[in-house]
Write a protein that holds these residues in place. Structure first.
Motif, mmCIF file in Angstrom:
data_model
loop_
_atom_site.group_PDB
_atom_site.id
_atom_site.type_symbol
_atom_site.label_atom_id
_atom_site.label_comp_id
_atom_site.label_asym_id
_atom_site.label_seq_id
_atom_site.Cartn_x
_atom_site.Cartn_y
_atom_site.Cartn_z
ATOM 1 N N PRO A 2 29.587 -1.696 24.943
ATOM 2 C CA PRO A 2 30.039 -2.998 25.301
ATOM 3 C C PRO A 2 29.751 -3.282 27.308
ATOM 4 C CG PRO A 2 31.380 -1.686 25.030
ATOM 5 C CD PRO A 2 30.260 -0.778 24.508
ATOM 6 N N GLN A 3 29.306 -2.678 27.568
ATOM 7 C CA GLN A 3 29.564 -2.884 29.749
ATOM 8 C C GLN A 3 27.961 -2.977 28.790
ATOM 9 O OE1 GLN A 3 30.877 0.645 31.673
ATOM 10 N NE2 GLN A 3 32.884 0.134 30.766
ATOM 11 N N LEU A 4 27.020 -2.930 28.285
ATOM 12 C CA LEU A 4 26.122 -2.910 28.663
ATOM 13 C C LEU A 4 25.861 -4.244 28.091
ATOM 14 C CD1 LEU A 4 22.971 -1.799 28.836
ATOM 15 C CD2 LEU A 4 22.457 -1.210 26.837
ATOM 16 N N GLY A 5 26.462 -5.223 27.320
ATOM 17 C CA GLY A 5 26.069 -6.603 26.998
ATOM 18 C C GLY A 5 26.616 -7.428 28.905
ATOM 19 N N ALA A 6 27.090 -6.776 29.182
ATOM 20 C CA ALA A 6 27.292 -7.692 30.304
ATOM 21 C C ALA A 6 26.006 -7.749 31.256
ATOM 22 C CB ALA A 6 29.280 -6.904 30.936
ATOM 23 N N VAL A 7 25.333 -6.736 31.659
ATOM 24 C CA VAL A 7 24.689 -6.512 32.364
ATOM 25 C C VAL A 7 23.223 -7.297 31.896
ATOM 26 C CG1 VAL A 7 22.863 -4.247 33.081
ATOM 27 C CG2 VAL A 7 24.941 -4.008 32.644
ATOM 28 N N LEU A 8 23.463 -7.407 30.705
ATOM 29 C CA LEU A 8 22.539 -8.045 29.431
ATOM 30 C C LEU A 8 22.134 -9.536 30.551
ATOM 31 C CD1 LEU A 8 21.391 -6.058 26.496
ATOM 32 C CD2 LEU A 8 20.734 -6.243 29.077
ATOM 33 N N LEU A 9 23.647 -10.254 30.154
ATOM 34 C CA LEU A 9 24.314 -11.640 30.231
ATOM 35 C C LEU A 9 23.423 -11.734 31.841
ATOM 36 C CD1 LEU A 9 26.812 -11.558 28.204
ATOM 37 C CD2 LEU A 9 25.254 -13.068 27.768
ATOM 38 N N ALA A 10 23.816 -10.656 32.711
ATOM 39 C CA ALA A 10 23.974 -11.430 33.595
ATOM 40 C C ALA A 10 22.653 -11.560 34.586
ATOM 41 C CB ALA A 10 24.356 -9.804 34.578
ATOM 42 N N GLU A 11 21.603 -10.459 33.440
ATOM 43 C CA GLU A 11 20.282 -11.298 33.763
ATOM 44 C C GLU A 11 19.445 -12.416 33.692
ATOM 45 O OE1 GLU A 11 17.174 -10.776 35.876
ATOM 46 O OE2 GLU A 11 18.267 -8.973 35.790
ATOM 47 N N LEU A 12 19.902 -12.713 31.941
ATOM 48 C CA LEU A 12 19.583 -13.769 31.815
ATOM 49 C C LEU A 12 20.350 -15.256 32.544
ATOM 50 C CD1 LEU A 12 20.343 -12.811 27.808
ATOM 51 C CD2 LEU A 12 17.995 -13.310 28.871
ATOM 52 N N GLY A 13 21.876 -14.664 32.993
ATOM 53 C CA GLY A 13 22.310 -15.786 33.508
ATOM 54 C C GLY A 13 21.894 -16.218 34.811
ATOM 55 N N ALA A 14 21.375 -14.809 35.828
ATOM 56 C CA ALA A 14 20.670 -15.635 36.924
ATOM 57 C C ALA A 14 19.127 -16.050 36.412
ATOM 58 C CB ALA A 14 20.222 -13.834 37.171
ATOM 59 N N ALA A 15 18.551 -15.452 35.264
ATOM 60 C CA ALA A 15 17.279 -16.198 35.397
ATOM 61 C C ALA A 15 16.952 -18.044 35.348
ATOM 62 C CB ALA A 15 16.559 -15.481 34.201
#
Length: 1803
Positions: free
Chosen positions: A1149-1162
């Protein structure tokens, strides 16, 4: 045991309860407080005793806990200690779990349920809320406050209570504000829910707790209904939602064993729901519908789809499931092709069929079978006929047999489907027959069934042959004898199946033959026990049948072990020999639980010996296995050694022992790794034979058989003397030479010499007195002295040592003798020899350290610091150059060369292989000697100093070595070393790897030296080996500390002035993390650290340092593989499958937040580049779509991915489209597609071409059908199509971007059934307009050229082809043909590539039109062949379309119109003079053969001869594989036509060409590439089919050996009259220089490092020569007087006869001398010599027969000088001499001429 099983014991302990409790408390306290901690067994036993005490004596324990008056302080102390164990103070997880069960048993002693429930609730409050003390009844204990790093307290308590707590305690009302609260629902379920949500390294136990909770809920439902006053699982309640969410979220967990708990959880949940609905009379039951819809909405690749379906079927019925899920049968078919999905699919199939049978209206079995066939007959037929072996095997094993048992009438329905002659139908037919045999017992084999089975046994496909073999060998009863037909078929099949390519085929062949041997053995024993006479009409007697077949199989196996045989034949023969010795001797194998010989086996052995058979341990058999010990492959050597040690007598014959020892010693000194390893295996075998002889005095089975001769004692005397002579110094001293002389003499001569020579006896007595008692130690000491001597040579001259004493052979021998001989390990633990072994091991470790330092130091540049990092490859090259210069004594260095010299390779091989062997040896010694622990009195065999020395050796190798093979080999040993130390109870030993880890981490963060490779050499493996050695069943503190340190170091900011020539600590930390992630031994332990590592890798991708980015992308790749699991789809032949995105996010579950943060920043970062974005998208794209459920975690990714459509980077747009697929479930795709289609701009409204292109790519990805499915329904896509039609301008030139137009057309191509006819016509017109300009000859001007126009034109061409194939419309087909003749190369290449990919295979009309168009334009294309790539594609497309010439050859003739010869002429000219590349030459030869097969006449004879010459050139062994493949395929086209015409009288000029074509076929059937042999076997199959009886059905491709025999039989049958036939066959008899081979062996020169590779390792010249002999003899028998064939035979006799006679006399002279004993054992394994001798015997037998048949006197042949009878006598004498040395079969076995078509051993 006394408490659990003895009533007297319980009475005793009931009376002595107080002292027992005191002892238990003292023991537990000692276990928890002692330092170092004692063995985990103590704690486990103490907790188990508490558990059994509470369970067996509850009434006696209860007052101590629940009564204030009888409160026991000791029990209170035990409770506190158990709480400490639960909190994690125990070293073992099993002990911790057992303590939870013990506490639950103590709760059960409560006199009132409310008291027990309150105590259990207090336990959870202690774990969750951290209260200071626990009040358990009247017992009060303090909180242990032990910090459990694993955090398992709630798990331990929950599991214990759910396992054995009483139901009334679980369901009673708790004292709480909520009057309806109970322990099961309000205390245990929140804990269970939290456990399954947390990411602990204990998934298995968490799911076990969930299943246990559901089970206890089901058991206590009535009490809970009364407590709650209604239903428990009400719709839309939080409890039901949480339960369903738990099982769905974790249904895809890859942890082993969890799937069973998930299945039971689904089943229990639905059972509870059904019970509640029945009890409360609820008819709605919406949960079933919801679960069914959710399961159906999931992709078929997800295993979690089938588990709930199995649970739902009994409640909703099979028909409702099939109606809602019509694709289910097809999806089950795909699942059967995937191993991890096969069990779930099988279970679902069985559930549905059982449900259908129970729902049926009743009636006959035929009616039930018909009902079954409606849904499942196509599924089973398609699976059984599938070309995928895994699908066919799974269907036959898991579905077919079960179906026939459940529905016997389905057999007739299935049999009607498998009446074809193709390979698929044959395989299915055999599978059906075998399944039926397993059910009914026996099946008669006669008539058509027998002929069909014979065809299957000859078929090319291994699966068909194995299935047929299994049908012959299997039987429901092992006592059922083989029928005469089965035995005859086996005798025909086995000799032709010894060269199977795949290892699986060989293993399954051995298993099948073992079953047949067991049947023969057991049936023969049954007959012998009954002593029943043979009745009339029976077989020739079952015992004699068994004896004869086993004897035949034994001779076949042994004759196939000649060194000239290929690897496949030898490996299969060894496996068959192992099966014989395993089943037909009385050797007992203690390590096996099944398959031991029967007690009465001696009866059958005696019967066989009386018949003169079953001499399993004869000298020829022994010599054959000894020759295998010199093989170049490990598999052959090890298997032969295992057979010699396990089954053969303990003594080698005395005449062999000196030669064996000398051979072993010579091989150990060889620089070649294979020869040195062979010497090590031989040394281990000699030692094992000797140790078994002097072992425990147990009589061996062969001693009972009476197989040893009368001179057994003399043989052992010779062996012992040889061993002493060799082990005490080998060659050199006078007494050793005397011993050797004694050993080489005969036994009787030795005995007499000992009696007559008093001095000799005295010497022997002195030696016997000096014989050490431990022979294994004696052996090891000599090897160590040999190693030390080689080390001394290396210290003086490393170049010379690498050539004659490279050390790695002796180290390998030490490793095998010390670690792989059980008797040596036992002698190490003998108290009387511990001191000697300690001294030996100390010397061995010291020697290993010195050798390592010498070798690694030699590879460093002179003057380099020994503590520096690993030298670069350039530094190593300079150092080796200095060593070579020093060794040769040269003053000046030689000129540099691109290739490494042999001296350079010698030194490298010596260093790296020796270093690797040292690592394996030291690691194996630690593993062997540190576990189990020796008694303290004996002392450790490996002292602390030895282990520290070994640790420094490992450290030195890994830090100073760059060779990956050496690092990997050493790492295997170092892992064993660390595991042995870390799991040892001695803290000093445990500290050694811990200290090494600390030193490594400290060195990692310090300043680094320069490194060219930037891969840190073996440094990362140091960390991996240490942390892999931790016990996986316990916490991994070293792994946790290592990863945390590495993460912190890698996250450190780079210095401002970092030097790019130095290894940065951050880079090295990333490389170490990558190595840890890729390490297979760490498994799921690393997943707990996955999220911070992924974040670190993404951060590293944005680093300004290239080395940092490089290391980060490698780490991210490793993490992706670890997170998603191993891909299995390619190997298993199934479409892509994998983890779904919701399941992935649920596990991390915590990995999803990491991936979403990168997508959001892009998406919000504007035009800034995001280096990590592509990596994130790649990870998401590898996932699968999840179910369409509410609040799906994947929904959060939708908008960021849609926003990336406008990215200016094409790769980002393309990957974002792929990543969108797993985010959107299939049911939601039409709505999203409609949304994207509406966003497409109107004319003039394009704001961003990037965004437009990105949206089209996303639509294309969503529309593309998933593998194994048909995509979205056309009706659902109709609104999307309407929106696209409204934006049709995107395809017109008004849209200026060609890439956008191409993408729009690709989207339209995915919606063919949803577009309106008018719009489809407009598409066609737009394409015609765009591409029509080229048809009119208009070339676009420079101003019109645009980037991407080629892509657009290719897309349009492919779209036109696809539409023509889909609609089969003549107008569209004509348009495709006209496009193919356009001058636009882009369009032409696109169409040709489309054809080659097989896109149009389903439309015969289009294929026909394209085929004729290509043939019509072939001459013009060949005339202008400047573009070689275009010509290759053109010819490849033509060959693809002409893959079945018989169906279209008449259509092609008008199109060619006489141009065929001109095309052939140009193709031949190109192949002969222009020297095209291999790929073009392949296509050209195939096209030439195709055109020749269409038509050629007598006027084309020059073309045919030129074609034959090219064919022969391409078929040579030295030619490229692709050319040999082309030659084999050409045989099936033109070769078959040449052969067919030559058989008639109309074309006599074709006979020589046909003979050359057949020779090419014979040569290619022995090719080393399996595909080439397969194609050549196709030619032989066509030949056999065309020359056989008419009306035999279709042609079945036979296997290569069958095809080879067919071609050999064809020559004397059809061409026996031709004078060139005899010479044609003689071409396959190789000409070998026997004298030169012998002289090379006698010279005994030091071997070079490399030997020349054989051009064809599969060819077997010796076996082929023996196979050719019967056909050559048959030709000579047919020679008429004064015929040309007679003249050619006489010419051959005159040319060959004298040389054969000279070679025979040379062999007689050579092998009659005693001097041969110096090298005859080496000759035994020499493949060249064995082949030369075998060919010589064949030539001699052929010469003798020619003399006899031709009727010529010996004077008529110049130089021969002997008659046929004299030559035969000479031949028999020579063959007898060779047979004595194991170099040829005995004359009785080889003299008789075999029947044509038999193989060696098939007598």
């Amino acid at each position: 045991m006394f408490i659990e099983e003895s009533s007297l014991g319980r009475d005793h302990w009931r009376q002595n309860l107080a002292p027992l409790l005191q002892r238990l408390a003292a023991t537990l306290r000692w276990v928890l407080q002692s330092q170092p901690a004692p063995s985990s067994t103590w704690g486990h036993l103490a907790v188990k005793a508490c558990l059994q005490l509470f369970q067996a004596l509850p009434k006696d324990v209860a007052p101590l806990a629940w009564s204030a008056a009888a409160k026991g302080e000791t029990l209170q102390s035990i409770l506190g200690l158990l709480l400490e164990v639960v909190a994690g103070k125990a070293p073992s997880k099993d002990t911790q779990l057992l303590a939870g069960t013990a506490l639950s048993m103590l709760v059960n002693t409560a006199p009132q349920p409310q008291s027990g429930a309150g105590a259990a609730q207090a336990l959870f409050q202690l774990a969750d809320q951290g209260v200071r003390e626990l009040r358990f009844g009247e017992l009060v204990v303090e909180n242990p406050r032990v910090l459990d790093p694993a955090g398992l307290e709630r798990l331990v308590l929950s599991r214990g209570l759910l396992t054995c707590c009483k139901g009334d305690i679980l369901s009673c009302r708790l004292d709480s504000p909520t009057q309806q609260a109970c322990l099961l629902l309000d205390v245990l379920f929140p804990a269970v829910h939290a456990l399954n949500k947390e990411q602990k390294d204990c998934h298995y136990y968490c799911f076990q707790v969930l299943a246990l909770w559901l089970q206890r809920l089901q058991e206590n439902l009535p009490e809970l209904w009364r407590l709650r006053g209604g239903r428990i699982l009400v719709e839309d309640t939080e409890l039901l939602q949480q339960l369903t969410q738990l099982v769905w979220d974790n249904a895809e967990t890859p942890v082993e064993g969890v799937s069973e708990f998930i299945q039971s959880s689904f089943r229990l949940l639905l059972e509870i729901y059904d019970l509640e609905c029945q009890h409360f009379k609820d008819q709605e039951r919406p949960l079933y519908r919801q679960m069914l819809q959710r399961a159906v909405s999931m992709p078929w690749q997800i295993k979690a789809r089938y588990v709930p379906l199995c649970a739902i079927v009994p409640y909703v019925g099979s028909q409702q499931v099939l109606d809602m899920y019509p694709e289910l049968p097809q999806h089950l078919l795909s699942c059967l092709a995937t191993n991890h999905l096969c069990p779930a699919a099988t279970e679902l199939y069985r559930v549905l069929v059982r449900q259908q049978r129970s729902e049926g209206p009743g009636g006959t079995e035929e009616a039930l079978a018909e009902q079954w066939a409606q849904h499942w007959l196509p599924l089973l037929c398609q699976a059984l006929c599938s070309p995928l072996p895994i699908l066919q095997s799974n269907a036959a094993n898991h579905l077919l047999v079960w179906t026939l048992r459940q529905l016997p009438a389905t057999h007739a329905l299935l049999a009607a489907q498998f009446d074809g002659q193709d390979a698929a139908a044959l395989r299915a037919w055999v599978s059906l027959l075998r399944a039926q045999k397993s059910i009914v017992g026996t099946l008669p084999l006669q008539g058509e069934a027998l002929a069909q089975l014979h065809t299957c046994l000859r078929a090319h496909e291994e699966g068909v042959r194995l299935a047929a073999l299994g049908l012959l060998c299997c039987s429901p009863s092992s006592g059922q004898a083989l029928s005469g037909t089965e035995e005859q078929l086996l005798r025909e099949f086995l000799p032709l199946s010894l060269t199977g390519d795949s290892s699986a085929f060989r293993q399954l062949l051995q298993a099948a033959v073992r079953k047949a041997l067991v049947r023969l053995r057991d049936s023969a024993l049954a007959r012998l026990r009954r002593k029943a006479p043979v009745e009339l009409g029976e077989e020739a007697g079952q015992p004699d049948q068994a004896v004869g077949f086993v004897e035949w199989l034994l001779q076949l196996s042994v004759s196939s072990l000649t060194p000239g045989a290929n690897y496949q034949r030898k490996k299969t023969a060894l496996l068959l020999l192992a099966a014989i010795l395993e089943t037909c001797t009385d050797t007992w194998s203690p390590e096996r639980k099944k398959g031991q010989p029967p007690r009465t086996m001696a009866v059958l052995l005696s019967h066989a010996r009386q018949s003169g058979c079953w001499d399993f341990f004869s000298r020829p058999n022994l010599l054959a296995l000894l020759s295998c010990l010199q093989d170049s492959t490990n598999e052959i050597r090890d298997l032969a050694s295992e057979l010699l040690v396990r089954y053969f007598p303990t003594a080698f014959p005395s005449s062999l022992t000196p030669a064996l020892l000398q051979l072993a010693q010579d091989a150990l000194s060889s620089p070649r790794v294979q020869e040195a390893e062979a010497g090590a295996v031989l040394m281990k075998t000699i030692l094992q034979k000797y140790e078994l002889r002097v072992g425990n005095g147990i009589a061996a089975p062969w001693q009972h058989q009476g197989l040893l001769g009368a001179d057994h004692s003399q043989q052992w005397l010779g062996f012992e003397l040889a061993l002493q002579w060799w082990s005490w110094g080998g060659l050199g001293s006078a007494q050793h030479k005397l011993g050797r002389k004694l050993l080489c003499s005969a036994p009787a001569a030795r005995a007499s010499s000992c009696r007559s020579d008093g001095s000799t006896m005295k010497i022997l007595e002195i030696e016997a007195a000096q014989t050490p008692p431990n022979h294994g130690l004696c052996f090891a000491q000599h090897l160590l002295r040999m190693l030390q001597a080689q080390h001394a040579v290396a210290q003086q001259d490393l170049l010379r040592a690498a050539a004659v004493a490279p050390m790695h052979g002796v180290i390998a021998a030490l490793r095998r003798c010390l670690l792989q001989v059980p008797e040596v390990a036992a002698s190490m633990r003998a108290a009387e020899s511990v001191q000697s072994w300690q001294e030996f091991l100390t010397s061995l470790v010291t020697t290993a350290r010195d050798i390592t330092s010498l070798l690694l130091g030699a590879l460093q540049s002179p003057g380099a610091n020994e503590q520096a990092a690993a030298p670069s490859f350039a530094d190593m090259g300079n150092a080796i150059g200095s060593l070579i210069t020093l060794g040769k004594g040269q003053q000046e260095e030689e000129e540099d060369s691109v290739l490494l010299s042999e001296e350079h390779s010698l030194i490298l091989t010596c260093c790296w292989v020796s270093v690797k062997e040292i690592g394996l040896l030291l690691g194996g010694l630690a593993e062997l000697l540190l576990s189990p622990v020796l008694p303290d009195a004996a002392g450790p065999l490996l002292t602390l100093d030895n282990l520290q020395t070994a640790a420094r050796v490992f450290q030195e190798i890994l830090l100073r070595c760059r060779h990956w093979g050496a690092v990997e080999g050493c790492s295997m040993g170092f892992t064993k070393f660390c595991a042995a130390l870390l799991n040892h109870p001695d803290t000093e030993l445990q500290a050694i790897p811990q200290t090494m880890l600390d030193q490594g981490l400290e060195a990692l963060s310090g300043p680094r030296s320069s490194s060219i490779t930037r891969r840190a050499a073996g440094f990362p493996m140091l960390f991996l080996c240490i942390v892999s050695g931790e016990n996986p069943a316990q916490a991994r503190p070293l792994l946790t500390r290592c990863i945390q340190t590495l993460l912190a170091l890698a996250s450190t900011a780079l210095p401002q002035d970092w030097d790019q020539t130095l290894d940065l600590p951050q880079v090295c930390a990333l490389h170490v993390l990558q190595t840890l992630v890729r390490g297979a031994g760490l498994g799921s332990a690393l997943l707990r650290h996955a999220t911070p590592m992924v974040a670190l890798a993404l951060q590293g991708l944005g680093s300004p340092c290239w080395a940092m980015r490089n290391a980060a992308i490698q780490l991210f790749s490793a993490l992706t593989s670890r997170l998603l699991g191993q891909k299995r789809s390619r190997a298993e032949g199934s479409p892509a499958e994998g983890l779904s995105l919701p399941a992935f996010l649920g596990q991390h579950p915590q990995l999803g937040a990491v991936l979403l943060a990168e997508l959001g920043a892009a998406t919000t970062g504007g035009s800034c580049l995001r280096p990590a974005l592509h990596a994130v998208l790649t990870l998401l794209a590898q996932l699968q779509p999840g179910p369409d459920g509410p609040n799906s975690p994947s929904a959060r990714f939708l908008e960021p991915l849609l926003g990336l459509a406008a990215s200016p980077i094409y790769a980002v747009r393309a990957m974002a489209a792929k990543a969108l697929v797993p985010v959107v479930p299939p049911p939601r795709r039409p709505a999203l597609l409609l949304r994207l289609a509406r966003q497409l701009p109107a004319p003039g409204g394009v704001r961003s071409h990037n965004a437009l292109h990105g949206h089209l790519l996303q639509m294309q990805a969503l529309l593309a059908p998933a593998p194994g499915s048909d995509g979205l329904p056309a009706q659902a896509l109709r609104p999307v199509a309407l929106q696209l039609e409204a934006r049709g301008w995107l395809l017109t030139p008004a849209q200026r971007c060609p890439l956008v137009r191409a993408a729009f057309l690709q989207v339209l191509a995915l919606l063919p059934a949803s577009l309106s006819p008018g719009f489809a016509q407009s598409i066609r017109e737009a394409i015609s307009t765009e591409l029509g300009s080229f048809t009119l000859g208009k070339e676009p001007g420079c101003a019109e050229l645009q980037v991407g126009s080629a892509v657009l034109h290719q897309t349009m061409a492919c779209f036109t082809c696809s539409e023509a194939a889909r609609l089969a419309d003549s107008e569209r087909i004509g348009a495709v043909c006209s496009l193919l003749q356009q001058p636009n190369p882009d369009v032409q290449l696109a169409i040709l590539s489309w054809v080659i990919e097989g896109e149009g295979d389903k439309c015969e009309e289009l294929e026909k039109a394209l085929r004729l168009t290509l043939l019509e334009n072939l001459q013009s294309v060949l005339r202008d062949r400047r573009n070689k790539e275009f010509l290759k594609l053109y010819l490849e497309a033509l060959m693809h379309l002409c893959r079945n010439p018989s169906s279209w050859s008449q259509e092609a003739s008008p199109k060619l119109q006489g141009s065929s010869s001109a095309c052939v002429e140009m193709l031949l000219l190109m192949m002969e003079t222009e020297h095209p590349g291999p790929d073009l030459l392949f296509q050209a030869l195939c096209a030439t053969s195709l055109l020749l097969a269409l038509r050629f006449g007598d006027e084309d004879s020059p073309l045919v001869w030129r074609w034959v010459a090219v064919l022969e050139a391409c078929s040579r062994s030295l030619s490229a594989e692709v050319l040999r493949l082309a030659a084999a395929r050409s045989l099936q086209t033109a070769g078959m036509e040449v052969l067919r015409r030559s058989l008639g009288a109309a074309h006599p000029w074709l006979v020589p060409a046909a003979l050359r074509v057949i020779n090419v076929g014979i040569h290619l059937l022995q090719d080393e590439e399996q595909e080439v042999r397969h194609e050549a076997a196709g030619f032989a199959s066509l030949v056999e089919h065309s020359t056989g009886e008419p009306g035999g059905g279709g042609c079945v491709f036979v296997q290569g050996n069958v095809g080879l025999l067919g071609l050999l039989q064809l020559l004397p049958q059809e061409f026996g009259h031709h004078p060139e036939t005899f010479g044609s066959l003689l071409q396959h008899l190789p000409v070998l220089d026997l004298r030169g081979i012998v002289e090379e062996l006698e010279a005994n020169k030091a071997p070079s490092l490399y030997k020349e590779d054989e051009p064809n390792v599969f060819a077997e010249p010796a076996i082929l020569a023996q196979q050719l002999l019967p056909f050559l003899l048959q030709l000579l028998e047919k020679v008429p007087d004064a015929s040309p064939l007679r003249a050619s035979a006489l010419c051959w006799l005159e040319a060959t006869g004298p040389g054969v006679l000279q070679d025979l006399r040379y062999c007689k002279h050579l092998w009659s001398q005693e001097a041969i004993t110096r090298w005859w054992m080496k000759a035994l394994g020499c493949a060249k010599l064995r082949a030369a001798l075998a060919v010589l015997l064949v030539r001699a037998r052929l010469v003798a027969h020619a003399l006899r048949v031709l009727g010529e006197s010996h004077g008529a042949v110049p130089g021969l000088g002997c008659s046929a009878q004299e030559l035969e006598q000479e031949l028999a004498l020579v063959q007898g001499l060779l047979a004595q040395h194991g170099l040829a079969p005995a004359p009785s076995q080889g003299d008789a001429s075999r029947e044509p078509g038999s193989l060696p051993g098939n007598d």
